[in-house]
Design a protein around this motif. Structure first.
Motif, PDB file in Angstrom:
ATOM      1  N   ASP A 455       0.838  98.114  20.820  1.00 52.11           N
ATOM      2  CA  ASP A 455       0.224  98.081  22.151  1.00 52.11           C
ATOM      3  C   ASP A 455      -1.008  97.180  22.169  1.00 52.11           C
ATOM      4  OD1 ASP A 455       2.162  99.797  23.039  1.00 52.11           O
ATOM      5  OD2 ASP A 455       0.928 101.596  22.891  1.00 52.11           O
ATOM      6  N   LEU A 458       0.165  93.579  22.003  1.00 53.86           N
ATOM      7  CA  LEU A 458       0.709  93.173  23.302  1.00 53.86           C
ATOM      8  C   LEU A 458      -0.409  92.927  24.308  1.00 53.86           C
ATOM      9  CD1 LEU A 458       3.123  92.696  25.142  1.00 53.86           C
ATOM     10  CD2 LEU A 458       3.178  95.165  25.593  1.00 53.86           C
ATOM     11  N   MET A 459      -1.408  93.798  24.289  1.00 56.32           N
ATOM     12  CA  MET A 459      -2.538  93.613  25.208  1.00 56.32           C
ATOM     13  C   MET A 459      -3.287  92.324  24.892  1.00 56.32           C
ATOM     14  SD  MET A 459      -5.709  96.205  25.944  1.00 56.32           S
ATOM     15  CE  MET A 459      -4.532  97.519  26.346  1.00 56.32           C
ATOM     16  N   ALA A 461      -1.981  89.673  23.464  1.00 56.91           N
ATOM     17  CA  ALA A 461      -1.135  88.556  23.892  1.00 56.91           C
ATOM     18  C   ALA A 461      -1.240  88.339  25.394  1.00 56.91           C
ATOM     19  CB  ALA A 461       0.310  88.824  23.487  1.00 56.91           C
ATOM     20  N   ARG A 462      -1.289  89.417  26.147  1.00 57.05           N
ATOM     21  CA  ARG A 462      -1.430  89.278  27.598  1.00 57.05           C
ATOM     22  C   ARG A 462      -2.780  88.677  27.968  1.00 57.05           C
ATOM     23  NH1 ARG A 462       1.056  95.140  29.563  1.00 57.05           N
ATOM     24  NH2 ARG A 462       3.266  94.601  29.224  1.00 57.05           N
ATOM     25  N   GLN A 463      -3.826  89.064  27.221  1.00 59.65           N
ATOM     26  CA  GLN A 463      -5.140  88.505  27.513  1.00 59.65           C
ATOM     27  C   GLN A 463      -5.184  87.009  27.208  1.00 59.65           C
ATOM     28  OE1 GLN A 463      -7.423  91.193  25.084  1.00 59.65           O
ATOM     29  NE2 GLN A 463      -8.005  92.472  26.820  1.00 59.65           N
ATOM     30  N   ASP A 465      -2.602  85.105  27.320  1.00 58.93           N
ATOM     31  CA  ASP A 465      -1.791  84.497  28.368  1.00 58.93           C
ATOM     32  C   ASP A 465      -2.632  84.261  29.626  1.00 58.93           C
ATOM     33  OD1 ASP A 465       0.862  83.691  29.477  1.00 58.93           O
ATOM     34  OD2 ASP A 465       0.507  85.419  30.777  1.00 58.93           O
ATOM     35  N   SER A 466      -3.468  85.260  29.938  1.00 60.68           N
ATOM     36  CA  SER A 466      -4.377  85.082  31.079  1.00 60.68           C
ATOM     37  C   SER A 466      -5.351  83.943  30.822  1.00 60.68           C
ATOM     38  CB  SER A 466      -5.143  86.384  31.346  1.00 60.68           C
ATOM     39  OG  SER A 466      -4.259  87.441  31.629  1.00 60.68           O
ATOM     40  N   ARG A 469      -3.572  80.743  31.409  1.00 62.18           N
ATOM     41  CA  ARG A 469      -3.462  80.469  32.842  1.00 62.18           C
ATOM     42  C   ARG A 469      -4.791  79.930  33.393  1.00 62.18           C
ATOM     43  NH1 ARG A 469      -0.411  85.353  33.012  1.00 62.18           N
ATOM     44  NH2 ARG A 469      -2.232  86.490  33.808  1.00 62.18           N
TER      45      ARG A 469
END
Length: 683
Positions: A455, A458-459, A461-463, A465-466, A469
């Motif tokens: 978890d 994954l968090m 990786a999402r950060q 990704d943000s 962006r």
């Protein structure tokens, strides 16, 4: 009413139930309903011994009343257990019944303690009516037990109902006679012991047919634990009350004071013992060892274990240590988990000092845990080292305070981590059952920890990704700025003498510069990093300090040994060191001090950035300092410390932090010394 006949009668009851209790604890130990009967039989043995003593010579009335109440309470609890009223998850009706009966016994217990201070007539009626009430309650419970069973079950349980019912029926007759004639009949009193002795064979005969008894007769460990604690407390209080009565009798004018002080001290001692974790652990182990076939009530243990791991909020590592330690009465320990660096790092501790030692994944201990999947008993390792082959324990494990067990946390056959548990509060035998339970519990704990790690990844990786962006938006803005500047360049030759155009151009350029500065503050990594090369770190530090010379406090540079080289990228390493220096300056007041030291420690180059600023707590360092996108600055993105540590690790070094609140912080960067230079110096 001391008589030798009464003494013989009650002694026979004590011997009969003692023999029955021994059968329950030995030959009939494995029967599911034997523990509660053994507890009731044991209290009857105590009751018979006290009454036999009373038959030989007069004893305090408080002792007699207490023994009576203890025996009746034990058999009523047995009947409630046989009826299923003491199981977990019972309905509201049964729960209210148990509560009412417990309140009735509590009232009788308080009245018994207060009886010496009651008027004689009031005390007499209270005692006799209370005994009659207990007898009626017992007969009602026996009737409920027999009536709520089928034909086959009645065949098995009828002799137990007859025996237990006979005890309460005789008490009802004796105390009714006492209430009617205002005096206790000596004949009825003396015959009572023999009557109780004759009920023991009836209960034993019914127990021989126990194969047909319903499964709900089994008593949980929790009920037996609390019952044992309650019975033990009652016996203790009776003994202390007798001693206090004796002190009052022989103390003369000081008797009442001595009695009150003694009772208060005895009560405080009892409360201390009941709240002692060591005593509770010993009692649980004793009950499991002597009353049950297996050491654990697996349903209760697994529910408690899963409930602990499933709690909301942080601290899963600490909860894992606590849950595993509870299985063997261990008070605490520490948890290690495999990291991407190939080492096992300590991430949590409970009731022990934080552990900084790291264990390589290819060490003898980790290889043994992964291949053998054993629970390592350190005491057994010292006694019988041949069982563990050529495995050698690391030095840090020998220094671990009160280390007892090393428990592997296996995930899909691979060692995910391990837990070091401290010595148990009460001696626990590590047999096959305990080892198997610990291994399967460790596997479940590993799944929870792995899920948390996944978890977090994954968090992260999402950060990122943000963040990517965000970079896309910045690139778009840069493209617009480039377009504007390109337009100015194209028109400059044509309108260079136009004052109005010059003003517009200067304003546009100024705004573009400001926007680009803001973008550069958000983006800290270049798109195409340079390759690592030998780099002298002294001049690099001097340049990083010089760039901060305009700030206050001005950082001071101390070079202990010049000419030290490392293999790194100059721009990224300067940015990392500059970030550490900048943080130190921002955390320190103008009157404070920021010092940068360069030295050599063995085959490593060490850079220390220390300040006298506000400092950080251990919790902040462990949980937030190196967490990406978590910043205490209003304009910060929270990736500086994370990037610094990751880059230092890429170079094969370490970034360590020492800090105390309101005293200051020291960041220590350790990098491998450039090997070519080491070879030249050696030559």
């Amino acid at each position: 009413m001391p008589t030798s006949t009464a003494a013989f009668s009650y002694a026979s009851a004590a011997l009969a139930f003692l023999f029955f209790c021994l059968l329950l604890l030995t030959a009939w130990r494995q029967r599911p309903h034997s523990p509660v009967l053994a507890m009731a039989s044991l209290t009857t043995v105590v009751w018979g011994a006290v009454m036999a003593w009373v038959g030989l010579e007069p004893q305090p009335a408080l002792l007699v009343h207490g023994a009576e109440l203890l025996r009746d309470g034990a058999w009523c609890a047995t009947l409630l257990a046989l009826l299923g009223h003491l199981r977990t998850g019972i309905g509201k009706h049964r729960s209210r019944t148990v509560t009412a009966i417990a309140a009735f016994f509590l009232l009788l217990f308080v009245g018994t303690l207060a009886s010496p201070w009651m008027p004689h007539l009031v005390g007499f009626h209270f005692t006799v009516v209370g005994r009659l009430g207990l007898a009626v309650l017992g007969m009602l419970l026996v009737e409920q037990l027999y009536r709520n069973r089928g034909v086959q079950e009645r065949w098995a349980i009828k002799f137990a109902c007859l025996g237990i019912g006979a005890m309460f029926a005789y008490d009802f007759y004796m105390y009714s006679d006492t209430l009617l004639f205002r005096d206790l009949s000596e004949e009825l009193w003396a015959a009572r012991g023999v009557v109780n002795a004759l009920t023991a064979p009836l209960i034993a005969l019914s127990l021989a047919r126990s194969e047909s008894w319903p499964a709900q007769i089994a008593v949980s460990r929790r009920v037996l634990f609390h019952s044992a604690a309650l019975v033990g407390s009652a016996i203790y209080l009776l003994a202390m009350s007798s001693a206090a009565y004796y002190l009052r009798y022989v103390g003369g004018s000081w008797g009442s004071l001595m009695q009150l002080v003694f009772l208060f001290g005895a009560t405080i001692l009892l409360v201390g013992i009941l709240f002692s974790g060591t005593f509770r652990a010993w009692l649980k182990v004793f009950i499991s060892k002597h009353f049950y076939r297996y050491n654990y009530d697996y349903r209760e243990e697994w529910l408690a274990f899963t409930r602990t791991l499933s709690q909301q909020g942080p601290g899963l590592g600490e909860r894992t240590i606590t849950a595993l330690g509870a299985l063997v009465e261990s008070p605490g320990g520490a948890l290690w988990i495999r990291r991407d660096s190939g080492k096992f790092e300590s991430i949590a501790h409970a009731h022990t000092m934080p552990q900084t030692a790291c264990e390589p994944a290819d060490s003898a201990l980790c290889q043994f845990l992964e291949q053998k999947q054993w629970v390592v008993d350190l005491e057994e390792y010292e006694r019988e080292r041949t069982l563990y082959g050529e495995m050698e324990l690391p030095a840090w494990l020998h220094a671990f305070p009160r280390a007892w067990l090393v428990l592997p946390l296996l995930l899909q056959g691979r060692l995910f981590g391990f837990v070091v548990l401290q010595e148990a509060r009460s001696p626990v035998t590590l047999n096959w059952e305990v080892r198997d339970l610990l291994k399967i519990a460790g596997t479940q704990a590993a799944s929870y920890l792995a899920q948390q790690e996944a978890d977090s990844a994954l968090m992260l990786a999402r950060q990122f990704d943000s963040f990517n962006r965000l970079s896309t938006f910045v690139v778009h803005d840069l493209k617009n700025l480039v377009a504007q500047l390109s337009l100015l360049t194209a028109n400059a030759e044509k309108h260079r003498d136009n004052p109005e155009f010059q003003r517009d151009m200067m304003e546009t350029v100024d705004l573009s510069v400001q926007k680009m500065k803001l973008m550069l503050q958000k983006l800290s990594r270049t798109a195409s990093p340079e390759r690592a090369s030998p780099l002298e770190i002294g001049p690099l530090l001097a340049q990083a300090v010089a760039l901060k010379a305009a700030f206050e406090p001005r950082p001071l540079l101390e070079i202990g040994q010049p000419g030290l080289k490392v293999l790194a990228e100059a721009e990224r390493l300067e940015r990392v060191l500059g970030h550490l220096i900048q943080n130190a300056i921002e955390a320190t007041s103008r009157e404070g001090r920021v010092t940068v030291r360069l030295s050599r420690v063995g085959e490593a180059v060490q850079v220390e950035v220390s300040d006298t600023g506000c400092g950080m707590s251990e919790d902040f360092i462990r949980e937030r300092l190196f967490k990406p996108f978590d910043s205490t600055k209003s304009a910060g993105m929270g990736i500086g410390a994370f990037e610094s540590r990751e880059y230092i690790r890429e170079l094969g070094g370490q970034l360590q932090v020492r800090s105390k609140v309101d005293q200051g912080t020291t960041f220590t960067v350790s990098l491998p010394l450039y090997r070519q230079q080491s070879i030249e110096q050696a030559a």
